[in-house]
Design an enzyme around this catalytic site. Structure first.
Site, PDB file in Angstrom:
ATOM      1  N   THR A 196       0.787  -1.068  -0.004  1.00 12.08           N
ATOM      2  CA  THR A 196       0.034  -0.006   0.070  1.00 12.08           C
ATOM      3  C   THR A 196       0.999   1.113  -0.010  1.00 12.08           C
ATOM      4  O   THR A 196       2.054   1.280   0.569  1.00 12.08           O
ATOM      5  CB  THR A 196      -0.825   0.033   1.135  1.00 12.08           C
ATOM      6  OG1 THR A 196      -0.272   0.259   2.431  1.00 12.08           O
ATOM      7  CG2 THR A 196      -1.602  -1.413   1.489  1.00 12.08           C
ATOM      8  N   GLU A 197       0.379   2.368  -0.406  1.00 10.59           N
ATOM      9  CA  GLU A 197       0.952   3.683  -0.547  1.00 10.59           C
ATOM     10  C   GLU A 197      -0.215   4.704  -0.074  1.00 10.59           C
ATOM     11  O   GLU A 197      -1.098   4.720  -1.008  1.00 10.59           O
ATOM     12  CB  GLU A 197       1.659   4.050  -1.580  1.00 10.59           C
ATOM     13  CG  GLU A 197       2.670   2.996  -2.074  1.00 10.59           C
ATOM     14  CD  GLU A 197       4.250   3.369  -1.217  1.00 10.59           C
ATOM     15  OE1 GLU A 197       3.870   4.227  -0.201  1.00 10.59           O
ATOM     16  OE2 GLU A 197       5.234   2.556  -1.297  1.00 10.59           O
TER      17      GLU A 197
END
Length: 306
Positions: free
Chosen positions: A273-274
């Site tokens: 995830t970012e």
């Protein structure tokens, strides 16, 4: 955001040596407490989970225990789910998101799957709000056997018995304005390269494994997170951080070749995830909620397609 001026440490065109690394380290200061923020929160989880130390880092005479939280009812015949956070210490919502997930949702898959969570892989960097470890190494480019980064080597050893036996692995990260103002310029200076400014994506996105793509899995996570915070649009070139989109909000890397955390387990379903915490369109709590939502959506999809 960009910063085209020379980095204040080192000589342009020349990689850093020991003196430059020492100068960089001298400018890095403690801003928060791993013991108070992370270890105390993990200690409170002992009532419902197995908590143990999988290693320790000793930097300048200070010891940082590395902690893992596991399902208490671990069974060899159940699928295994892995969550990692804090590989980069400055990415706050990954650490706090992993802890919040454990507190609020960690028992939801009890009896159906084994859960393993390493909430803060890089405690020295967490305290200093840094990407690198004390030796100016990026843990998320060094996940391999014999790694020179102690944070990476310890996690590789912890997860080695689960390689090829893990159903899902989600690694929780952030992309911040400081990537462009500090961390990428420092990287270019360290390696003796020219810094080429880029654009920080405004929103949440995912990184799939280009060599083991799972596009439907990625889309399921994106669809869930879109209910919590906004998804990063592509830039003017139709890309996110220089990569073409696999689908809206999803790019892909050869994660194993890059030594990234999400490749350690060889999980059937894996993602990184970012979150973009500096966006005016979100809040710190929404970023944490996005991480928790991503974990829950990843688990739900993986167990539904086991």
């Amino acid at each position: 955001m960009s910063n085209a001026s020379p980095y204040p440490i080192g000589t342009p065109g020349h990689p850093w040596g020991a003196s430059e690394i020492a100068a960089w380290r001298a400018g890095v200061h403690r801003h928060r407490s791993y013991a108070r923020d992370v270890l105390a929160a993990i200690e409170a989880l002992r009532r419902t989970f197995d908590v143990s130390e999988y290693g320790a880092l000793v930097y300048d005479g200070e010891r940082f225990p590395l902690m893992v939280v596991r399902s208490r009812d671990w069974r060899a015949n159940l699928p295994t789910l892995v969550v990692t956070g804090g590989v980069h210490g400055y990415e706050t919502s990954g650490v706090l998101g992993a802890l919040q997930f454990l507190r609020e949702h960690g028992l939801e898959q009890a009896g159906r799957a084994n859960l393993l969570v390493a909430p803060c892989v890089s405690p020295w960097a967490y305290e200093r709000i840094q990407r690198w470890n004390r030796d100016a190494l990026d843990p998320n480019r060094n996940f391999r056997e014999g790694s020179p980064a102690g944070e990476s080597a310890a996690l590789v050893a912890l997860l080695a018995p689960l390689r090829g036996r893990t159903l899902m692995h989600i690694d929780l990260h952030e992309t911040t304005d400081s990537d462009e103002s500090e961390f990428r310029p420092a990287l270019a200076a360290r390696d003796g390269e020219a810094f080429v400014p880029d654009v920080v994506p405004d929103g949440f996105y995912l990184v799939d494994d280009a060599e083991r793509p799972q596009p439907a899995f990625q889309r399921a996570v994106i669809d869930a997170v879109a209910q919590v915070t906004h998804i990063a649009p592509p830039d003017a070139n139709g890309q996110i951080i220089g990569c073409p989109l696999q689908s809206p909000g999803v790019i892909s890397f050869a994660v194993a070749k890059k030594g990234l955390c999400a490749a350690i387990t060889g999980a059937r379903f894996s993602t990184t995830t970012e979150v973009y915490p500096d966006s005016p369109r979100t809040t710190p709590q929404q970023c944490i909620a996005a991480q928790v939502t991503a974990v829950r959506a990843a688990i739900a999809y993986a167990l539904g397609h086991a």
